[in-house]
Design an enzyme around this catalytic site. Structure first.
Site, mmCIF file in Angstrom:
data_model
loop_
_atom_site.group_PDB
_atom_site.id
_atom_site.type_symbol
_atom_site.label_atom_id
_atom_site.label_comp_id
_atom_site.label_asym_id
_atom_site.label_seq_id
_atom_site.Cartn_x
_atom_site.Cartn_y
_atom_site.Cartn_z
ATOM 1 N N ASP A 102 -74.613 37.459 7.787
ATOM 2 C CA ASP A 102 -73.363 37.091 8.470
ATOM 3 C C ASP A 102 -72.213 36.772 7.522
ATOM 4 O O ASP A 102 -71.198 36.212 7.951
ATOM 5 C CB ASP A 102 -73.615 35.884 9.393
ATOM 6 N N ASP A 161 -74.894 43.536 15.926
ATOM 7 C CA ASP A 161 -73.845 42.646 15.406
ATOM 8 C C ASP A 161 -73.495 42.955 13.943
ATOM 9 O O ASP A 161 -72.384 42.695 13.470
ATOM 10 C CB ASP A 161 -74.288 41.169 15.457
HETATM 11 N N1 GLY Z 1 -74.094 37.395 15.892
HETATM 12 C C1 GLY Z 1 -74.601 36.509 16.855
HETATM 13 C C2 GLY Z 1 -73.999 36.618 18.198
HETATM 14 O O1 GLY Z 1 -73.193 37.448 18.490
HETATM 15 O O2 GLY Z 1 -74.364 35.784 19.015
#
Ligand code: GLY
Length: 383
Positions: A102, A161
């Site tokens: 992330d 994601d």
């Molecule tokens: N990347 C985590 C979410 O979108 O909840």
């Protein structure tokens, strides 16, 4: 719904300007609250309305500083700049974090926007170190950046994601000239295009790969309604990610992928009239299922950008959907009242319904992509 037709009376530029000036006031209050909370960042509200904060290592840490940078860009307010610098500095140590995928969200939304808006050269080292850390998660045998560490029987889970981290690595490629970043981004995008998408261009949330053979071992969900469902925010992440990859590479395959994803979402029979998606396009209980405002905000921002890359008629369609979304989000149904909602801007987002976490709450990333979409919309009138 009555509120939509009332809002439609208001010119779009007024909707946008009012929402931005409200966001500025709301987040200035939030920053006043956060300034003495050492190394913490705002995250959401708990079930009784108390502020929940996060450490810099939580995936959403960069969104609050990112919002402040956008609001500084909009207002040129020196106090907001001071707060943006303060909140951005709280995340610096994550540049060495190799345990998460992330880092794009965490570092590019904070330091990346800070660099873009102010040109502060000190931010370049933080970003390049962070990009190097993120790139250690690339798995050549698979062709993807690993999202989560192995868990729940997944050897190498890659989530949709993860498309959102590529903008950061494309920046690193342009900034450093190191073509390995470009190759990682193209490989990750191509592999995701091949394995995450169904024939209707909806996407799986989690695709896990066998680390020895590099082949797909499982296609499942973590935050969606079921393995075969279309988790709303995941669809938005994919839409945004492929739009960015087209912008950065000019490869038409990514533009086509973004168009297909947009059309899946827009034409979906379960897309509500106000264009704020249910938390999953296949959520049980529709039309009484929860909405996910964060999915709408990410989608609106992506559609505004995508509208500039397609034929004029299609661009007009995408922009109209984004306008409806911005009008809905700026209406009292989704926008907080001044000084309420724990100083967050939007209400009614969903983190994870299967995880029983952050259900029908404000979230910093909904606010971030809402502000971004408002500014993107505003910049259209200057073109
Ligand atoms: N990347 C985590 C979410 O979108 O909840």
């Amino acid at each position: 719904m009555v509120f939509v037709s009332c809002e439609k009376q208001k010119p779009m530029d007024k909707v946008v300007n009012d929402a931005l000036s409200f966001s500025l006031k709301q987040y200035k209050h939030m920053a006043d609250v956060m300034k003495d909370k050492e190394d913490l960042l705002p995250r959401t509200l708990d079930t009784v309305g108390n502020l929940v904060t996060a450490k810099s290592s939580w995936w959403t840490s960069g969104f609050f500083p990112g919002c402040l940078w956008y609001l500084y860009e909009y207002s040129k307010d020196g106090k907001i700049k001071e707060y943006a610098e303060m909140m951005t500095a709280r995340i610096e140590k994550e540049k060495n974090n190799t345990g998460t995928h992330d880092l794009g969200f965490m570092l590019y939304c904070s330091f990346g926007n800070g660099l873009r808006v102010t040109g502060n050269k000190n931010y370049i080292e933080v970003l390049l170190t962070g990009a190097k850390s993120l790139s250690t998660r690339f798995r050549p045998k698979i062709g993807c950046i690993q999202s989560w560490n192995s868990r729940k029987g997944w050897q190498c889970p890659v989530i949709i994601d993860n498309m959102m981290n590529l903008e950061f690595l494309m920046w690193a490629f342009k900034s450093s000239g190191d073509s390995s970043y470009y190759k990682i981004c193209v490989s990750h995008s191509d592999t995701t295009m091949k394995n995450h998408f169904r024939p209707d261009y909806s996407s799986y949330h989690v695709v896990s790969y066998d680390t020895i053979t590099g082949r797909v071992e499982k296609k499942q969900t973590s935050q969606g309604a079921s393995d075969e469902s279309a988790w709303a925010r995941g669809q938005s992440w994919g839409l945004y990610g492929y739009t960015v990859m087209f912008r950065e590479t000019k490869l038409v395959k990514y533009l086509n992928q973004a168009i297909h994803i947009a059309d899946f979402m827009i034409d979906n029979p379960n897309m509500p009239q106000d264009k704020i998606p249910y938390w999953d396009f296949n959520a049980p209980g529709i039309p009484n299922a929860k909405r996910d405002v964060s999915a709408a905000a990410v989608m609106a921002s992506a559609l505004i950008e995508l509208s500039g890359y397609v034929q004029p008629e299609l661009g007009k369609k995408y922009l109209e959907i984004a306008e409806t979304q911005l009008r809905s989000l700026a209406s009292p149904v989704y926008l907080a009242k001044a000084g309420k909602n724990g100083n967050f801007i939007l209400m009614h987002s969903v983190g994870s319904i299967p995880g029983k976490s952050e259900v029908d709450v404000p979230l910093t990333y909904a606010d971030y992509y809402f502000i971004e979409a408002l500014l993107r919309y505003k910049s259209l009138s200057k073109k």
